[in-house]
Every structure is written in C-alpha cells, then in structure tokens.
Design a protein around this motif. Structure first.
Motif, PDB file in Angstrom:
ATOM      1  N   GLN A  74       1.991   2.927  16.248  1.00  0.00           N
ATOM      2  CA  GLN A  74       0.968   3.397  15.299  1.00  0.00           C
ATOM      3  C   GLN A  74       1.575   4.227  14.430  1.00  0.00           C
ATOM      4  O   GLN A  74       1.334   4.278  13.288  1.00  0.00           O
TER       5      GLN A  74
ATOM      6  N   PHE B 248      -4.595   0.364  15.777  1.00  0.00           N
ATOM      7  CA  PHE B 248      -4.452  -1.015  16.107  1.00  0.00           C
ATOM      8  C   PHE B 248      -5.997  -1.393  17.006  1.00  0.00           C
ATOM      9  O   PHE B 248      -6.120  -0.983  18.038  1.00  0.00           O
ATOM     10  N   THR B 249      -6.643  -2.158  16.225  1.00  0.00           N
ATOM     11  CA  THR B 249      -8.189  -2.426  16.942  1.00  0.00           C
ATOM     12  C   THR B 249      -8.169  -3.601  17.773  1.00  0.00           C
ATOM     13  O   THR B 249      -9.007  -3.646  18.751  1.00  0.00           O
ATOM     14  N   ARG B 250      -6.979  -4.356  17.733  1.00  0.00           N
ATOM     15  CA  ARG B 250      -6.865  -5.497  18.704  1.00  0.00           C
ATOM     16  C   ARG B 250      -5.348  -5.810  18.669  1.00  0.00           C
ATOM     17  O   ARG B 250      -4.843  -6.195  17.525  1.00  0.00           O
ATOM     18  N   MET B 251      -4.775  -6.052  19.725  1.00  0.00           N
ATOM     19  CA  MET B 251      -3.514  -6.399  19.909  1.00  0.00           C
ATOM     20  C   MET B 251      -3.208  -7.367  21.102  1.00  0.00           C
ATOM     21  O   MET B 251      -3.388  -7.039  22.154  1.00  0.00           O
ATOM     22  N   VAL B 252      -2.911  -8.833  20.679  1.00  0.00           N
ATOM     23  CA  VAL B 252      -2.827  -9.739  21.712  1.00  0.00           C
ATOM     24  C   VAL B 252      -1.595 -10.215  21.647  1.00  0.00           C
ATOM     25  O   VAL B 252      -0.970 -10.864  20.439  1.00  0.00           O
TER      26      VAL B 252
ATOM     27  N   PRO C 126     -10.426  -1.589   7.360  1.00  0.00           N
ATOM     28  CA  PRO C 126      -9.705  -3.100   8.239  1.00  0.00           C
ATOM     29  C   PRO C 126      -8.996  -3.963   7.334  1.00  0.00           C
ATOM     30  O   PRO C 126      -9.310  -3.934   6.198  1.00  0.00           O
TER      31      PRO C 126
ATOM     32  N   LEU D 225      -2.478  -9.245  15.669  1.00  0.00           N
ATOM     33  CA  LEU D 225      -2.763  -7.938  15.550  1.00  0.00           C
ATOM     34  C   LEU D 225      -3.987  -7.731  14.355  1.00  0.00           C
ATOM     35  O   LEU D 225      -3.871  -8.200  13.369  1.00  0.00           O
ATOM     36  N   GLU D 226      -4.840  -6.842  14.650  1.00  0.00           N
ATOM     37  CA  GLU D 226      -6.107  -6.365  14.073  1.00  0.00           C
ATOM     38  C   GLU D 226      -5.874  -5.121  13.841  1.00  0.00           C
ATOM     39  O   GLU D 226      -5.574  -4.303  14.878  1.00  0.00           O
ATOM     40  N   MET D 227      -5.812  -4.391  12.606  1.00  0.00           N
ATOM     41  CA  MET D 227      -5.646  -3.013  12.456  1.00  0.00           C
ATOM     42  C   MET D 227      -6.606  -2.403  11.385  1.00  0.00           C
ATOM     43  O   MET D 227      -7.234  -3.178  10.474  1.00  0.00           O
TER      44      MET D 227
ATOM     45  N   SER E  66       2.161  -1.132  27.196  1.00  0.00           N
ATOM     46  CA  SER E  66       0.980  -0.515  26.529  1.00  0.00           C
ATOM     47  C   SER E  66       1.351   0.876  26.226  1.00  0.00           C
ATOM     48  O   SER E  66       0.682   1.806  25.549  1.00  0.00           O
TER      49      SER E  66
ATOM     50  N   LYS F  73      -6.419 -10.212   9.988  1.00  0.00           N
ATOM     51  CA  LYS F  73      -5.467 -10.086  11.067  1.00  0.00           C
ATOM     52  C   LYS F  73      -4.053 -10.608  10.738  1.00  0.00           C
ATOM     53  O   LYS F  73      -3.840 -11.428   9.617  1.00  0.00           O
TER      54      LYS F  73
END
Length: 152
Positions: free
Chosen positions: A121, A146-150, A54, A73-75, A114, A57
């Motif tokens: 990716q 991408f583990t989190r994308m806001v 990981p 973005l968390e990846m 989406s 952020k």
C-alpha cells in the motif's frame, strides 16, 4: 413663535435627538458583530474531511514459479484535495497503467504473503503520488487502501 425658540420645543428637540441617538447606538450595538466584527473575528477553519475514492477492479497477471497467477485487486484512494473525482477520471489510464506495471513486477509469493500488504500500500501510494505529480495532476493522496485482494 418660531420652532426652537421656546423651552418646550428645545426640550422636545433634545428628547427626539436623545431617542434617535439611543436607538442608533442600540441598533449598532446589536448588529456590531456583523457590521464591525466580521472581518476582524478569527474564524476557525473546519478541517476538510478525508474522502475515499474507489477505483475500478484490476485483474493483473502475476508471474509464479510454474505458471502465471492472477491478482484481482480492488482499491480506494484517500484524499482531502478538491476535485479528486474529476482528476482521477481524467488520469485513470495513467493510474491503471502504473499500478499494473508495479504489480506485474511482483512475484506470486511476494503478493501471497499477508505481511506485505502494508508495504504494498505504501509503495502504491508513493508510485501514484509521483506519477500524478509528474503529469501535473494537482491532488494530494493520503493513503492507498486495498479493499479486496484475491490471488489465484
């Protein structure tokens, strides 16, 4: 009478020789896979399991129609290479800069869709693989997740 001249001593000598020979053959036969077969036996290579690394952020400013938006973005990166943690720690500024450039060129509507997630990716994977290779970092990335994308 000297040793080895009588039939009893010859029989005893042959018995000792036969027992010693049999014991030696038994021990060598018992240990043959380790003694003889080791270098000649093909060992199955255990495939390296993929590991996930990981990243910290990211908060990136993204242009929109009326006002700028922000992307959190968390990846994570997937790789089977050796020393990925050390390499990513060393190359962190390069990785972050490359990703910030990539995402800051994207429009809000493009990132908010989406259906674009997989293509983003893949684009990030190609970008990071190229940047790491250009700068002589010897790791091979398999996937960018991408583990989190806001987006706001």
């Amino acid at each position: 009478m000297a040793f080895g001249k009588s039939s009893v001593s010859k029989k005893f000598s042959w018995l000792v020789f036969t027992l010693t020979w049999s014991a030696g053959v038994f021990i060598i036969g018992w240990q043959s896979p380790q003694l003889i077969g080791g270098p000649f036996v093909v060992k199955e290579q255990q495939p390296e399991t993929a590991k996930f690394y990981p990243l910290d952020k990211f908060v990136i400013s993204v242009p929109g129609d009326k006002y700028p938006h922000y992307l959190l973005l968390e990846m994570a990166l997937k790789s089977r290479s050796v020393n990925v943690n050390a390499t990513l720690t060393e190359a962190d500024p390069l990785v972050r800069n490359s990703l910030m450039k990539m995402f800051s060129r994207k429009h809000f509507n493009e990132l908010n869709n989406s259906d674009q997630l997989e293509s983003l990716q893949k684009e990030a994977l190609v970008l990071l693989s190229g940047v790491l290779a250009e700068n002589d970092y010897p790791i091979e990335l398999e996937e960018v997740l991408f583990t989190r994308m806001v987006i706001q």
